[in-house]
Design a protein around this motif. Sequence first.
Motif, PDB file in Angstrom:
ATOM      1  N   ASN A  19      23.539  56.962  41.225  1.00 48.00           N
ATOM      2  CA  ASN A  19      24.186  57.174  42.521  1.00 48.00           C
ATOM      3  C   ASN A  19      25.079  56.016  42.953  1.00 48.00           C
ATOM      4  OD1 ASN A  19      22.959  59.661  42.890  1.00 48.00           O
ATOM      5  ND2 ASN A  19      21.148  58.740  43.816  1.00 48.00           N
ATOM      6  N   ILE A  20      25.022  54.889  42.275  1.00 48.59           N
ATOM      7  CA  ILE A  20      25.763  53.697  42.701  1.00 48.59           C
ATOM      8  C   ILE A  20      27.265  53.947  42.591  1.00 48.59           C
ATOM      9  CG2 ILE A  20      26.242  51.266  42.244  1.00 48.59           C
ATOM     10  CD1 ILE A  20      23.405  51.015  41.217  1.00 48.59           C
ATOM     11  N   ARG A  21      27.990  53.530  43.634  1.00 50.75           N
ATOM     12  CA  ARG A  21      29.444  53.617  43.634  1.00 50.75           C
ATOM     13  C   ARG A  21      30.021  52.209  43.761  1.00 50.75           C
ATOM     14  NH1 ARG A  21      27.498  57.661  46.473  1.00 50.75           N
ATOM     15  NH2 ARG A  21      27.665  56.700  48.510  1.00 50.75           N
ATOM     16  N   TYR A  22      30.992  51.893  42.932  1.00 51.25           N
ATOM     17  CA  TYR A  22      31.687  50.614  42.996  1.00 51.25           C
ATOM     18  C   TYR A  22      33.089  50.882  43.528  1.00 51.25           C
ATOM     19  CZ  TYR A  22      27.932  48.812  40.099  1.00 51.25           C
ATOM     20  OH  TYR A  22      26.703  48.446  39.618  1.00 51.25           O
ATOM     21  N   THR A  23      33.481  50.157  44.558  1.00 50.18           N
ATOM     22  CA  THR A  23      34.788  50.347  45.177  1.00 50.18           C
ATOM     23  C   THR A  23      35.449  48.985  45.357  1.00 50.18           C
ATOM     24  OG1 THR A  23      33.860  52.203  46.403  1.00 50.18           O
ATOM     25  CG2 THR A  23      35.992  51.397  47.118  1.00 50.18           C
ATOM     26  N   SER A 144      53.065  23.904  48.479  1.00 49.01           N
ATOM     27  CA  SER A 144      52.903  24.981  49.451  1.00 49.01           C
ATOM     28  C   SER A 144      53.068  26.330  48.776  1.00 49.01           C
ATOM     29  CB  SER A 144      53.935  24.833  50.570  1.00 49.01           C
ATOM     30  OG  SER A 144      55.231  24.990  50.042  1.00 49.01           O
ATOM     31  N   GLY A 145      52.469  27.326  49.357  1.00 49.77           N
ATOM     32  CA  GLY A 145      52.632  28.681  48.870  1.00 49.77           C
ATOM     33  C   GLY A 145      51.769  29.054  47.684  1.00 49.77           C
ATOM     34  N   VAL A 146      51.001  28.112  47.153  1.00 48.99           N
ATOM     35  CA  VAL A 146      50.154  28.436  46.020  1.00 48.99           C
ATOM     36  C   VAL A 146      49.048  29.367  46.488  1.00 48.99           C
ATOM     37  CG1 VAL A 146      48.569  27.491  44.308  1.00 48.99           C
ATOM     38  CG2 VAL A 146      50.704  26.323  44.809  1.00 48.99           C
ATOM     39  N   GLY A 147      48.866  30.479  45.795  1.00 47.05           N
ATOM     40  CA  GLY A 147      47.865  31.438  46.237  1.00 47.05           C
ATOM     41  C   GLY A 147      47.453  32.407  45.156  1.00 47.05           C
ATOM     42  N   ILE A 148      46.661  33.371  45.560  1.00 46.25           N
ATOM     43  CA  ILE A 148      46.124  34.376  44.648  1.00 46.25           C
ATOM     44  C   ILE A 148      45.883  35.660  45.432  1.00 46.25           C
ATOM     45  CG2 ILE A 148      43.707  33.755  44.979  1.00 46.25           C
ATOM     46  CD1 ILE A 148      43.623  33.990  41.804  1.00 46.25           C
ATOM     47  N   THR A 149      45.889  36.791  44.747  1.00 43.19           N
ATOM     48  CA  THR A 149      45.684  38.076  45.399  1.00 43.19           C
ATOM     49  C   THR A 149      44.373  38.687  44.896  1.00 43.19           C
ATOM     50  OG1 THR A 149      48.064  38.366  45.518  1.00 43.19           O
ATOM     51  CG2 THR A 149      46.719  40.324  45.864  1.00 43.19           C
ATOM     52  N   PRO A 150      43.315  38.668  45.719  1.00 43.75           N
ATOM     53  CA  PRO A 150      42.030  39.211  45.268  1.00 43.75           C
ATOM     54  C   PRO A 150      41.712  40.580  45.854  1.00 43.75           C
ATOM     55  CG  PRO A 150      41.653  37.819  47.148  1.00 43.75           C
ATOM     56  CD  PRO A 150      43.151  37.855  46.920  1.00 43.75           C
ATOM     57  N   LYS A 151      40.867  41.293  45.159  1.00 38.52           N
ATOM     58  CA  LYS A 151      40.183  42.463  45.694  1.00 38.52           C
ATOM     59  C   LYS A 151      38.695  42.194  45.483  1.00 38.52           C
ATOM     60  CE  LYS A 151      43.415  46.244  45.542  1.00 38.52           C
ATOM     61  NZ  LYS A 151      43.297  47.631  45.882  1.00 38.52           N
ATOM     62  N   VAL A 152      37.881  42.564  46.450  1.00 39.56           N
ATOM     63  CA  VAL A 152      36.439  42.401  46.296  1.00 39.56           C
ATOM     64  C   VAL A 152      35.845  43.718  45.810  1.00 39.56           C
ATOM     65  CG1 VAL A 152      36.223  40.566  48.019  1.00 39.56           C
ATOM     66  CG2 VAL A 152      35.982  42.925  48.725  1.00 39.56           C
ATOM     67  N   ILE A 153      34.810  43.618  44.999  1.00 40.28           N
ATOM     68  CA  ILE A 153      34.152  44.793  44.454  1.00 40.28           C
ATOM     69  C   ILE A 153      32.816  44.951  45.183  1.00 40.28           C
ATOM     70  CG2 ILE A 153      33.253  45.938  42.406  1.00 40.28           C
ATOM     71  CD1 ILE A 153      35.223  44.077  40.836  1.00 40.28           C
ATOM     72  N   ILE A 154      32.648  46.112  45.815  1.00 42.65           N
ATOM     73  CA  ILE A 154      31.465  46.393  46.625  1.00 42.65           C
ATOM     74  C   ILE A 154      30.702  47.558  45.989  1.00 42.65           C
ATOM     75  CG2 ILE A 154      30.656  47.144  48.904  1.00 42.65           C
ATOM     76  CD1 ILE A 154      31.973  44.369  48.949  1.00 42.65           C
ATOM     77  N   ALA A 155      29.371  47.393  45.860  1.00 40.80           N
ATOM     78  CA  ALA A 155      28.512  48.463  45.365  1.00 40.80           C
ATOM     79  C   ALA A 155      27.820  49.096  46.569  1.00 40.80           C
ATOM     80  CB  ALA A 155      27.474  47.913  44.410  1.00 40.80           C
ATOM     81  N   SER A 156      27.786  50.415  46.572  1.00 37.61           N
ATOM     82  CA  SER A 156      27.081  51.122  47.642  1.00 37.61           C
ATOM     83  C   SER A 156      26.150  52.157  47.028  1.00 37.61           C
ATOM     84  CB  SER A 156      28.075  51.795  48.598  1.00 37.61           C
ATOM     85  OG  SER A 156      28.883  52.710  47.911  1.00 37.61           O
TER      86      SER A 156
END
Length: 160
Positions: A19-23, A144-156
């Motif tokens: 039943n686990i969903r990862y989003t 300046s301007g150094v960065g990264i683009t993340p997405k978090v992974i959530i289990a429900s």
Amino acid sequence: MTLKSEVDQVFLANVESGNIRYTAYPIGAAIAIVSDGAAAAWAYPAADLHIQIQAAGLLPADPCWFVGIVLLTNDLEVACYADLAIGFGADAAGIDRAEFPFFNEIAAVAASNLIMLSYYLPYPIRIVGNPRVCGRIRKSSALSGVGITPKVIIASAVGA
């Protein structure tokens, strides 16, 4: 939630995980976590600034678990080492729950380079109350301007 309840959920997750969903959040375009340009090398931006990744109230209902991140490193201007901290809560009260170190080795070669990295926590972190998800970065370069683009992974639906 008691310790027994948490252990039961982890057990069910490993035994009955159908039943686990990862989003990945945010749903849609990710938000760049960038330096404020004033932070020295290896310092987080002033005023404990956390950039919002996902607004409060938009994660799955309790319980849900923070299990990892996916990073897009095309925002980095130069090859550098960095730490990305992911936290939960309001900006001034955001609490860092995990730090992810990374090295962007080819960003300086060409602007079209894109590196996608996935990091999974050895132990999921339970998220209570559907808070805001945020992040901040410190890096080996003071540019300046150094960065990264993340997405978090959530289990429900863990243990459901």
